[in-house]
Design an enzyme around this catalytic site. Structure first.
Site: not given
Ligand code: 9D3
Length: 254
Positions: A170, A89, A155, A117
């Site tokens: 696209d 994220p 793609r 996490e």
């Molecule tokens: C409490 C803080 N969280 C961060 C916003 C912890 C957390 C949440 C979700 C840590 C990892 C995740 C799992 N998400 C992914 O691995 C992930 C992801 C996403 O959740 N949203 C958008 N793109 C991606 S790419 C990998």
């Protein structure tokens, strides 16, 4: 294109390995997709891949050792020096331009999909070249993000799309200025009293192209004004959009 994925859920990748355009790209040898499971690289009796965070707090963290050993095995299998991408994220937003660059670059890619996490930060510092996010919402792990990215990359691979299709045609391509797609229709010409726009049945291909451009501009204006704001429309486009806007008011009076 060679893609490796380090993941605790290798089976989930059947979603792209077994179905659709990505499955066909693999069958035709345009795409290679392999997975490595950190659990296969554990050394303890319980096959532990996660541990409690230093400093305390909720949740678990993916341990460095099984992750790095899985990554080392993936690197060994890559046909040349790979780029290591951690999906998180906290990464840079993945978009169509990034998809194109990664696909055209033809450098092997290894994705790390996190769970819990996240992963021990030293792996990010020591082993990761690039961090990508697919958008501002919270997923349960990196697997779906990796699949989204690999699908979008595929793609762009020459020959991955059928017959006269191509990524160039696209939505978000250069050709249509990044506008949304126009509406599509197929038989029957009348459905519960709702007719297909007559211009599409008329066979005047220049008029049809004009209608489609107008609809693309109109749909973008309606649903993605942010896209339109970043564009400078030429005179023809301005005129088409003005026509669309006039017709909308006519069709839906207050
Ligand atoms: C409490 C803080 N969280 C961060 C916003 C912890 C957390 C949440 C979700 C840590 C990892 C995740 C799992 N998400 C992914 O691995 C992930 C992801 C996403 O959740 N949203 C958008 N793109 C991606 S790419 C990998």
């Amino acid at each position: 294109m060679w893609c490796g994925v380090v993941t605790l859920f290798p089976q989930s990748f059947s979603a792209i390995q077994d179905y659709g355009i990505t499955a066909r790209a693999i069958k035709n040898g345009l795409l290679t997709l392999k997975t490595w499971d950190p659990r296969d690289f554990t050394v303890d009796n319980y096959a532990t891949v996660d541990d409690r965070p230093y400093g305390g707090g909720p949740g678990m963290v993916m341990m460095a050792q099984p992750l790095r050993d899985a990554l080392a095995a993936a690197k060994q299998a890559a046909p040349s020096r790979p780029r290591v991408v951690y999906v998180t994220p906290a990464g840079k937003r993945f978009d169509q331009q990034t998809a194109r660059k990664l696909a055209m670059n033809s450098e092997p890619l290894i994705f790390i999909a996190g769970r819990y996490e996240g992963i021990d930060h030293r792996v990010i510092e020591h082993d990761v070249d690039e961090q990508l996010s697919i958008g501002d919402y919270v997923l349960s792990g990196g697997e779906l993000a990796v699949m989204v990215i690999v699908d979008a990359l595929t793609r762009w691979l020459p020959g991955a799309l059928g017959h006269n299709q191509s990524a160039v045609n696209d939505a978000f391509s250069e050709e249509n200025l990044g506008l949304l797609d126009c509406p599509h229709y197929t038989r029957p010409a009348s459905l519960a009293g709702v007719d297909v726009p007559p211009v599409l049945l008329g066979g005047d291909h220049q008029l049809i192209a004009r209608w489609r451009k107008k609809q693309s501009l109109g749909q973008t204006w309606l649903h993605r004004p942010d896209i339109l704001q970043k564009l400078t429309l030429d005179e023809t486009c301005q005129k088409l959009l003005a026509e669309f806007q006039k017709e909308i008011v006519k069709e839906e009076p207050l």
